[in-house]
Design a protein around this motif. Structure first.
Motif, PDB file in Angstrom:
ATOM      1  N   LEU A   1       0.834  -1.188   0.000  1.00  0.00           N
ATOM      2  CA  LEU A   1       0.000   0.000   0.000  1.00  0.00           C
ATOM      3  C   LEU A   1       0.880   1.253   0.000  1.00  0.00           C
ATOM      4  CD1 LEU A   1      -2.666  -1.076   2.641  1.00  0.00           C
ATOM      5  CD2 LEU A   1      -3.028  -0.857   0.175  1.00  0.00           C
ATOM      6  N   LEU A   2       0.569   2.177  -0.907  1.00  0.00           N
ATOM      7  CA  LEU A   2       1.269   3.457  -0.940  1.00  0.00           C
ATOM      8  C   LEU A   2       0.461   4.535  -0.228  1.00  0.00           C
ATOM      9  CD1 LEU A   2       2.646   3.580  -4.597  1.00  0.00           C
ATOM     10  CD2 LEU A   2       3.960   3.285  -2.486  1.00  0.00           C
ATOM     11  N   ALA A   3      -0.659   4.918  -0.802  1.00  0.00           N
ATOM     12  CA  ALA A   3      -1.526   5.946  -0.233  1.00  0.00           C
ATOM     13  C   ALA A   3      -2.864   5.864  -0.947  1.00  0.00           C
ATOM     14  CB  ALA A   3      -0.918   7.333  -0.396  1.00  0.00           C
ATOM     15  N   THR A   4      -3.891   6.416  -0.323  1.00  0.00           N
ATOM     16  CA  THR A   4      -5.246   6.357  -0.867  1.00  0.00           C
ATOM     17  C   THR A   4      -5.718   7.772  -1.179  1.00  0.00           C
ATOM     18  OG1 THR A   4      -5.734   4.351   0.387  1.00  0.00           O
ATOM     19  CG2 THR A   4      -7.614   5.620  -0.422  1.00  0.00           C
ATOM     20  N   PRO A   5      -6.194   8.016  -2.410  1.00  0.00           N
ATOM     21  CA  PRO A   5      -6.627   9.366  -2.765  1.00  0.00           C
ATOM     22  C   PRO A   5      -7.931   9.758  -2.083  1.00  0.00           C
ATOM     23  CG  PRO A   5      -7.003   7.848  -4.585  1.00  0.00           C
ATOM     24  CD  PRO A   5      -6.247   7.084  -3.538  1.00  0.00           C
ATOM     25  N   ALA A   6      -8.051  11.039  -1.797  1.00  0.00           N
ATOM     26  CA  ALA A   6      -9.291  11.626  -1.285  1.00  0.00           C
ATOM     27  C   ALA A   6      -9.892  12.452  -2.414  1.00  0.00           C
ATOM     28  CB  ALA A   6      -9.013  12.502  -0.065  1.00  0.00           C
ATOM     29  N   TYR A   7     -11.014  11.989  -2.948  1.00  0.00           N
ATOM     30  CA  TYR A   7     -11.627  12.640  -4.098  1.00  0.00           C
ATOM     31  C   TYR A   7     -12.666  13.667  -3.662  1.00  0.00           C
ATOM     32  CZ  TYR A   7      -9.556   9.157  -7.260  1.00  0.00           C
ATOM     33  OH  TYR A   7      -8.688   8.378  -7.986  1.00  0.00           O
ATOM     34  N   ASP A   8     -12.871  14.643  -4.516  1.00  0.00           N
ATOM     35  CA  ASP A   8     -13.806  15.729  -4.262  1.00  0.00           C
ATOM     36  C   ASP A   8     -15.114  15.473  -5.005  1.00  0.00           C
ATOM     37  OD1 ASP A   8     -14.944  18.139  -3.539  1.00  0.00           O
ATOM     38  OD2 ASP A   8     -13.941  19.276  -5.124  1.00  0.00           O
TER      39      ASP A   8
ATOM     40  N   GLY B   1     -19.269  10.531 -10.345  1.00  0.00           N
ATOM     41  CA  GLY B   1     -18.921  11.943 -10.429  1.00  0.00           C
ATOM     42  C   GLY B   1     -18.202  12.277 -11.722  1.00  0.00           C
ATOM     43  N   TYR B   2     -17.296  11.414 -12.143  1.00  0.00           N
ATOM     44  CA  TYR B   2     -16.592  11.636 -13.401  1.00  0.00           C
ATOM     45  C   TYR B   2     -17.560  11.595 -14.586  1.00  0.00           C
ATOM     46  CZ  TYR B   2     -11.756  11.246 -11.591  1.00  0.00           C
ATOM     47  OH  TYR B   2     -10.543  11.449 -10.962  1.00  0.00           O
TER      48      TYR B   2
ATOM     49  N   ASP C   1     -15.564  10.859   1.662  1.00  0.00           N
ATOM     50  CA  ASP C   1     -15.252  11.482   2.943  1.00  0.00           C
ATOM     51  C   ASP C   1     -13.789  11.206   3.243  1.00  0.00           C
ATOM     52  OD1 ASP C   1     -15.193  12.580   5.458  1.00  0.00           O
ATOM     53  OD2 ASP C   1     -16.378  11.009   6.417  1.00  0.00           O
ATOM     54  N   HIS C   2     -12.948  12.195   3.012  1.00  0.00           N
ATOM     55  CA  HIS C   2     -11.496  12.023   3.088  1.00  0.00           C
ATOM     56  C   HIS C   2     -11.111  10.849   2.186  1.00  0.00           C
ATOM     57  CE1 HIS C   2      -7.481  12.604   4.443  1.00  0.00           C
ATOM     58  NE2 HIS C   2      -7.426  11.487   5.137  1.00  0.00           N
ATOM     59  N   CYS C   3     -10.507   9.802   2.709  1.00  0.00           N
ATOM     60  CA  CYS C   3     -10.070   8.689   1.865  1.00  0.00           C
ATOM     61  C   CYS C   3     -11.118   7.580   1.757  1.00  0.00           C
ATOM     62  CB  CYS C   3      -8.757   8.113   2.391  1.00  0.00           C
ATOM     63  SG  CYS C   3      -7.364   9.252   2.261  1.00  0.00           S
ATOM     64  N   ASP C   4     -12.273   7.772   2.352  1.00  0.00           N
ATOM     65  CA  ASP C   4     -13.376   6.823   2.208  1.00  0.00           C
ATOM     66  C   ASP C   4     -14.227   7.207   0.999  1.00  0.00           C
ATOM     67  OD1 ASP C   4     -12.517   5.526   4.439  1.00  0.00           O
ATOM     68  OD2 ASP C   4     -14.286   5.952   5.656  1.00  0.00           O
ATOM     69  N   TYR C   5     -14.915   6.222   0.477  1.00  0.00           N
ATOM     70  CA  TYR C   5     -15.858   6.476  -0.606  1.00  0.00           C
ATOM     71  C   TYR C   5     -17.055   5.553  -0.425  1.00  0.00           C
ATOM     72  CZ  TYR C   5     -14.952   2.137  -3.253  1.00  0.00           C
ATOM     73  OH  TYR C   5     -14.878   0.824  -3.660  1.00  0.00           O
ATOM     74  N   SER C   6     -18.099   5.790  -1.202  1.00  0.00           N
ATOM     75  CA  SER C   6     -19.275   4.935  -1.157  1.00  0.00           C
ATOM     76  C   SER C   6     -19.768   4.722  -2.575  1.00  0.00           C
ATOM     77  CB  SER C   6     -20.371   5.550  -0.281  1.00  0.00           C
ATOM     78  OG  SER C   6     -20.746   6.813  -0.790  1.00  0.00           O
TER      79      SER C   6
ATOM     80  N   VAL D   1      -6.710  18.380 -11.513  1.00  0.00           N
ATOM     81  CA  VAL D   1      -7.442  18.041 -12.733  1.00  0.00           C
ATOM     82  C   VAL D   1      -8.335  16.823 -12.505  1.00  0.00           C
ATOM     83  CG1 VAL D   1      -7.168  17.203 -15.108  1.00  0.00           C
ATOM     84  CG2 VAL D   1      -5.748  19.079 -14.270  1.00  0.00           C
ATOM     85  N   LEU D   2      -7.878  15.913 -11.662  1.00  0.00           N
ATOM     86  CA  LEU D   2      -8.580  14.653 -11.411  1.00  0.00           C
ATOM     87  C   LEU D   2      -9.500  14.713 -10.195  1.00  0.00           C
ATOM     88  CD1 LEU D   2      -5.497  12.361 -12.082  1.00  0.00           C
ATOM     89  CD2 LEU D   2      -7.454  12.729 -13.609  1.00  0.00           C
ATOM     90  N   ARG D   3      -9.669  15.885  -9.638  1.00  0.00           N
ATOM     91  CA  ARG D   3     -10.519  16.087  -8.455  1.00  0.00           C
ATOM     92  C   ARG D   3      -9.995  15.314  -7.249  1.00  0.00           C
ATOM     93  NH1 ARG D   3     -15.835  17.582 -10.236  1.00  0.00           N
ATOM     94  NH2 ARG D   3     -16.411  17.733  -8.027  1.00  0.00           N
ATOM     95  N   ILE D   4      -8.673  15.170  -7.153  1.00  0.00           N
ATOM     96  CA  ILE D   4      -8.041  14.539  -5.999  1.00  0.00           C
ATOM     97  C   ILE D   4      -7.594  15.643  -5.050  1.00  0.00           C
ATOM     98  CG2 ILE D   4      -6.145  13.099  -5.174  1.00  0.00           C
ATOM     99  CD1 ILE D   4      -6.191  11.654  -7.868  1.00  0.00           C
TER     100      ILE D   4
END
Length: 270
Positions: free
Chosen positions: A72-79, A171-172, A84-89, A229-232
């Motif tokens: 594991l490196l890191a988990t993106p937080a998308y807008d 979202g994309y 919610d931060h690094c969580d998604y649904s 650009v990627l909403r990260i």
């Protein structure tokens, strides 16, 4: 080592594909490493290959199949709504006018699912309908679509009644192809889970893993611009134990979700 790389999970449009390639280029420039961009075939095999440097995987195959084989490196937080931060649904969607006003009313209907190994498309939907199943099979049939975009198309056309779509993908698509959502209504959001992590291959030396992680957590101005650009919004480090939440969701019995012959067909891997 001749390193290979790809970010295959959110290539919703050519513009976004280019955006993720730019992100990789800026990441490697910040770290001072080179990797060849690949076009993955079977993703699980790509993530396991010895020469993998960086990729992004879904939390479900990570928790179920890749632990101990990748890092594991890191988990993106998308807008996007549902993040919610690094969580998604997952955005649980129906066709406008389908008569489904709540999850319980989806009993006996047809579900579109992108892939049997998808947390957002399969595991989250199974978890969401379990309280309404009473221990019995819930959907009349399942159509394996091969992608979230294809699941949306099946629901919009009436060939399926319900689907769970990764909220980042949703979202994309709303951003890139809003016309594809004209016949789609949002029914609910699934329980949240750790987002799709960036990973390093199992043979990447620890010192290089740490440099890659640091670059994601503290990006340069050019890497930050590529992320925008990627909403990260940023990256966070989620350790292996964080992904146990997905394993807990997966403990919901599969028969609460599916019935019918196509539910056991081999899914298309995206």
């Amino acid at each position: 080592m001749h390193w290979k790389t790809a970010l295959p999970m959110y290539n919703v449009s050519p513009r976004l594909t280019q955006g993720y390639e730019t992100l990789l280029a800026e990441l490697f420039d910040q770290v001072g490493v080179h990797a060849t961009l690949e076009q993955p075939g079977t993703l699980i095999d790509f993530w396991r290959q010895p020469g993998l440097l960086v990729s992004q995987t879904c939390g479900y195959p990570y928790a179920a199949q890749l632990r101990g084989q990748v890092q594991l490196l890191a988990t993106p937080a998308y807008d996007f709504p549902g993040c919610d931060h690094c969580d998604y649904s997952s955005v649980i969607v129906t066709r406008t006018g389908s008569g489904i006003a709540c999850l319980a009313q989806a009993r006996g209907r047809v579900a579109a699912i992108n892939d049997a190994h998808s947390n957002s498309g399969m595991n989250a939907l199974r978890h969401a309908v379990a309280p309404f199943s009473n221990g019995a099979e819930f959907f009349r049939d399942v159509k394996w679509s091969g992608s979230h975009a294809a699941s949306l198309a099946l629901v919009a056309s009436g060939d399926a009644d319900i689907a769970a779509i990764d909220c980042v993908t949703y979202g994309y698509i709303a951003q890139e192809y809003p016309e594809r959502l004209r016949a789609i209504s949002v029914l609910d959001y699934s329980a949240s889970a750790p987002g799709l992590p960036f990973i390093a291959g199992g043979q990447v030396p620890l010192v290089l893993v740490e440099r890659l992680r640091a670059a994601l957590l503290w990006p340069s101005a050019r890497l930050r611009a590529a992320m925008d650009v990627l909403r990260i919004k940023g990256f966070g480090y989620l350790d292996d134990a964080a992904y146990d939440r997905i394993t807990v969701m997966a403990a919901v019995p599969a028969r609460t979700m599916v019935t019918g012959p196509s539910a056991t067909a081999s899914p298309v891997v995206t």
